[in-house]
Design a protein around this motif. Sequence first.
Motif, PDB file in Angstrom:
ATOM      1  N   ASN A  33       0.851  -1.202   0.000  1.00  0.00           N
ATOM      2  CA  ASN A  33       0.000   0.000   0.000  1.00  0.00           C
ATOM      3  C   ASN A  33       0.888   1.255   0.000  1.00  0.00           C
ATOM      4  OD1 ASN A  33      -2.713  -1.260   2.145  1.00  0.00           O
ATOM      5  ND2 ASN A  33      -2.028  -1.873   0.147  1.00  0.00           N
ATOM      6  N   HIS A 103      -3.773   5.129   0.232  1.00  0.00           N
ATOM      7  CA  HIS A 103      -4.459   3.889  -0.137  1.00  0.00           C
ATOM      8  C   HIS A 103      -4.222   2.856   0.957  1.00  0.00           C
ATOM      9  CE1 HIS A 103      -5.727   0.334  -2.174  1.00  0.00           C
ATOM     10  NE2 HIS A 103      -4.508  -0.127  -2.364  1.00  0.00           N
ATOM     11  N   HIS A 105      -5.701  -1.029   2.920  1.00  0.00           N
ATOM     12  CA  HIS A 105      -6.489  -2.270   2.876  1.00  0.00           C
ATOM     13  C   HIS A 105      -6.931  -2.636   4.287  1.00  0.00           C
ATOM     14  CE1 HIS A 105      -4.293  -4.203  -0.888  1.00  0.00           C
ATOM     15  NE2 HIS A 105      -4.796  -3.012  -1.159  1.00  0.00           N
ATOM     16  N   HIS A 166     -11.442  -4.676  -2.803  1.00  0.00           N
ATOM     17  CA  HIS A 166     -10.029  -4.357  -2.658  1.00  0.00           C
ATOM     18  C   HIS A 166      -9.754  -3.468  -1.436  1.00  0.00           C
ATOM     19  CE1 HIS A 166      -6.389  -2.378  -5.009  1.00  0.00           C
ATOM     20  NE2 HIS A 166      -6.093  -2.655  -3.759  1.00  0.00           N
TER      21      HIS A 166
END
Length: 256
Positions: A33, A103, A105, A166
């Motif tokens: 990430n 970004h 997860h 995602h």
Amino acid sequence: MTPSAQSERELRSQLADFYHLVRHLGWDELVFNHISARLPGAEERYLVNPFGLLYDEITPDNLITVSVEGELVGESEYRANPAGFALHGVIHANRPDVRCVAHTHSIALSAVAMKAAGIDHDNFYGAQLSGRVAYHDFEGITLYADERERMLASIGDKDVLILRNHGVAVCGRDIPSTFALLWIVQRAAEVQLAAGSMAGPNQSLPDAVRQRCAADAHKITSSSNAFGELLFNSAVRQMKLDKGMVRNEALAAVPA
Ligand SMILES: [Zn+2]
């Protein structure tokens, strides 16, 4: 201070703190990430994490500079993870209002990205995001240049992009406000996850209430840099206290 007036040194320092915060809050993903910060100047370049380092190993000096095409700029013993170029490069190349992209997860956000209905706008945090969230369908690991234009079309002028199946990408005009937005999005997902695990229907909000909530949140967070900086700086102070990097003088003064 306006984002474009920040020096590269200040951006490096803030971005390293952002990585450490993401690790401290449990939203990190080992060496994967990315959080990127666009550098000032006419050239389209941004700072990003060196591939292979853990978030806590990132320092202002080992952050690397890459072009929006993903090419390393300058000297470094490290390289970038090519999976980050498509998403971060296309946003930095085409959204001059965006100077930072994060970004993640995290489990809560990845779980919300699994739901066809996406973000629920009925909790306190989700309501603030009404009208600000875009969605992009999963095409696999973001390694291919041809997905760039489709990601750009998906995000449009929004500042939160749910990457279906995602994770999430959030965009801000500087590093502190991007952290603040990520925090709100993460809290929205955590509350959604918890509420969804309990029996019975959720209490929904009227559209007008959601819209007023989102408009008020937008006013507070966009009228100046103060809100983002306040939240970011307080999170950095909390992290340093938690890690024992600084003494809490107020607590130390309480008699035993
Ligand atoms: Zn990802």
